[in-house]
Write an enzyme that holds these catalytic residues in place. Structure first.
Site, PDB file in Angstrom:
ATOM      1  N   TYR A 146       0.811  -1.214   0.000  1.00 46.75           N
ATOM      2  CA  TYR A 146       0.000   0.000   0.000  1.00 46.75           C
ATOM      3  C   TYR A 146       0.844   1.264   0.000  1.00 46.75           C
ATOM      4  CZ  TYR A 146      -4.554  -2.183   0.778  1.00 46.75           C
ATOM      5  OH  TYR A 146      -5.714  -2.892   0.638  1.00 46.75           O
ATOM      6  N   LYS A 195       3.631 -15.374   2.918  1.00 49.73           N
ATOM      7  CA  LYS A 195       3.895 -16.137   1.692  1.00 49.73           C
ATOM      8  C   LYS A 195       5.402 -16.388   1.669  1.00 49.73           C
ATOM      9  CE  LYS A 195       2.594 -17.972  -2.257  1.00 49.73           C
ATOM     10  NZ  LYS A 195       1.779 -19.209  -2.312  1.00 49.73           N
ATOM     11  N   ASP A 227      -2.336 -18.478   0.876  1.00 50.49           N
ATOM     12  CA  ASP A 227      -3.294 -19.205   0.025  1.00 50.49           C
ATOM     13  C   ASP A 227      -3.994 -20.289   0.826  1.00 50.49           C
ATOM     14  OD1 ASP A 227      -0.795 -20.384   0.176  1.00 50.49           O
ATOM     15  OD2 ASP A 227      -0.726 -21.031  -1.925  1.00 50.49           O
ATOM     16  N   ASP A 251      -6.082  -7.211   4.035  1.00 50.89           N
ATOM     17  CA  ASP A 251      -7.208  -6.600   3.327  1.00 50.89           C
ATOM     18  C   ASP A 251      -8.089  -7.702   2.738  1.00 50.89           C
ATOM     19  OD1 ASP A 251      -8.767  -4.592   2.032  1.00 50.89           O
ATOM     20  OD2 ASP A 251      -7.728  -5.080   0.168  1.00 50.89           O
ATOM     21  N   ASP A 255     -11.937  -9.394   4.362  1.00 51.21           N
ATOM     22  CA  ASP A 255     -13.213  -9.449   3.630  1.00 51.21           C
ATOM     23  C   ASP A 255     -13.746 -10.885   3.610  1.00 51.21           C
ATOM     24  OD1 ASP A 255     -13.249  -6.756   2.983  1.00 51.21           O
ATOM     25  OD2 ASP A 255     -13.771  -7.118   0.884  1.00 51.21           O
TER      26      ASP A 255
END
Ligand code: IPM
Ligand code: MG
Length: 361
Positions: A146, A195, A227, A251, A255
């Site tokens: 970001y 990751k 993942d 982020d 959700d």
């Protein structure tokens, strides 16, 4: 005691839901003998329309003078709103990113849990839901992709874009400490998501998190690849207590986590720095498609106000009162459209706010 609250109503359903949260806060003030002073602050599309930019420096200053910020939501329909014809750094979201950075709000706390009363709304199968689930996502909020250097350029007639994912060990350490601290108050388990099989930034993340874990011997730490985490959230959400992760992963996963609860209109969030100051906003967006219709669910914003009472003002009793009021109103069968199921009483935004305020004891 008087508490100064900067209020960012924002765009879409923002003004409607913030009005209800302030209504509930006013009731808390009346019942418990406090006073809350609200200062409106423009951000997002509302600020673009009024000032030409998504957040002015004066607006940032106003938030700094306050004890906490209560926010609705910002942004519009990205396909149709003229705000999205503007250059990226002038669009609504740029205001929020600027504010997060200016206020150093590096720790984003996003609880996601299944309400007993709202099991019907959960999209998962009964055997997966089991006894329900209750997790908190601790998302790093002022670093990573970001805020890394980015640019779009043309090289030999070919367009090329680059975004940079950078973290230093101090940024990782301070969010990890927050994650472990909150785990100590919960079920004492941290799932650190990265990751690390591909990214250097994730390998550093893992190393620093392991180091911080040494100070929390009671907390169980596990690492999970992002993942796999996305998959585990729908396969067995009850395994999670605190999910600790970097900005972009957080982020996306937050959700997903809120969707599996089936009630994104119910979930609050807090963005904190290293003082008592915080910005409190619902986990959901500005829902431009239903704006102005009086049907938005104000509960996530009301519960965000409860987080503000607890974290920024140390008013635990008052925060409990708000949360209890929400539960009671749900138990009595009142629902906004997004969480409605047969046999319940459907109410609009204002009525939901009235009911919750009435139940503050
Ligand atoms: C969120 C939102 C923001 C983010 C947007 C509006 C910039 O999706 O708070 O999760 O990506 O952080
Ligand atoms: Mg998001």
């Amino acid at each position: 005691m008087d508490h100064k609250i900067a209020v960012i109503s924002g765009d879409g359903i923002g003004p409607e839901i913030v009005t209800e949260a302030c209504k509930v806060l006013d009731k808390v003030a009346e019942v418990y003998g406090h006073s809350f002073t609200y200062t409106p602050v423009l951000m997002g599309g509302a600020s673009i329309d009024a000032c030409g930019v998504p957040l002015t420096d004066e607006a940032v200053e106003t938030t700094k003078q306050a004890d906490a910020v209560l926010m609705g939501s910002i942004g519009g329909n990205t396909a149709t709103s003229p705000w999205y014809q503007l250059p990226p750094d002038r669009r609504p979201e740029a205001g929020l990113l600027k504010l997060r950075k200016a206020l150093n709000l590096f720790a984003n706390v996003r609880p996601a849990y299944l309400y007993k009363e709202l099991q019907e709304a959960c999209p998962l199968k009964k055997e997966i839901i089991g006894e329900g689930f209750d997790m908190v996502i601790m998302r790093e909020l002022t670093g990573g992709l970001y805020f890394g250097a980015r640019e779009t350029k043309e090289e030999n007639g070919v367009l090329k874009a680059v975004d940079t994912l950078t973290y230093d060990e101090n940024e990782i350490r301070r969010i990890a400490v927050r994650g472990f601290d909150i785990a100590m108050k919960r079920r004492k388990k941290v799932t650190s998501v990265d990751k690390a099989n591909v990214l250097d930034s994730s390998r550093l993340w893992r190393k620093v998190v392991e180091d911080v874990a040494k100070d929390y011997p009671e907390v169980e730490l596990e690492h999970m690849l992002v993942d796999n985490c996305a998959m585990q959230l729908v396969k067995d959400p009850a395994q999670f207590d605190v999910i600790l992760t970097e900005n972009m992963f957080g982020d996306i996963l937050s959700d997903e986590a809120s969707m599996v609860t089936g009630s994104i209109g119910m979930l609050s969030s807090a963005s904190l720095n290293d003082t008592k100051f915080g910005l409190y906003e619902p986990s959901h967006g500005s829902a431009p498609d239903i704006a102005g219709q009086g049907i938005a669910n104000p509960i996530a914003t009301i519960l965000s106000a409860a987080m503000m009472l607890r974290y920024s003002f140390d008013l635990d009793k008052e925060a409990d009162a708000v949360e209890t009021a929400v539960e009671q109103v749900l138990a009595e069968g009142y629902r906004t459209g997004d969480i409605y199921s047969e046999g319940c009483t459907k109410v609009g935004t204002v009525k939901m706010g009235d009911l919750i305020a009435e139940h503050i004891k």
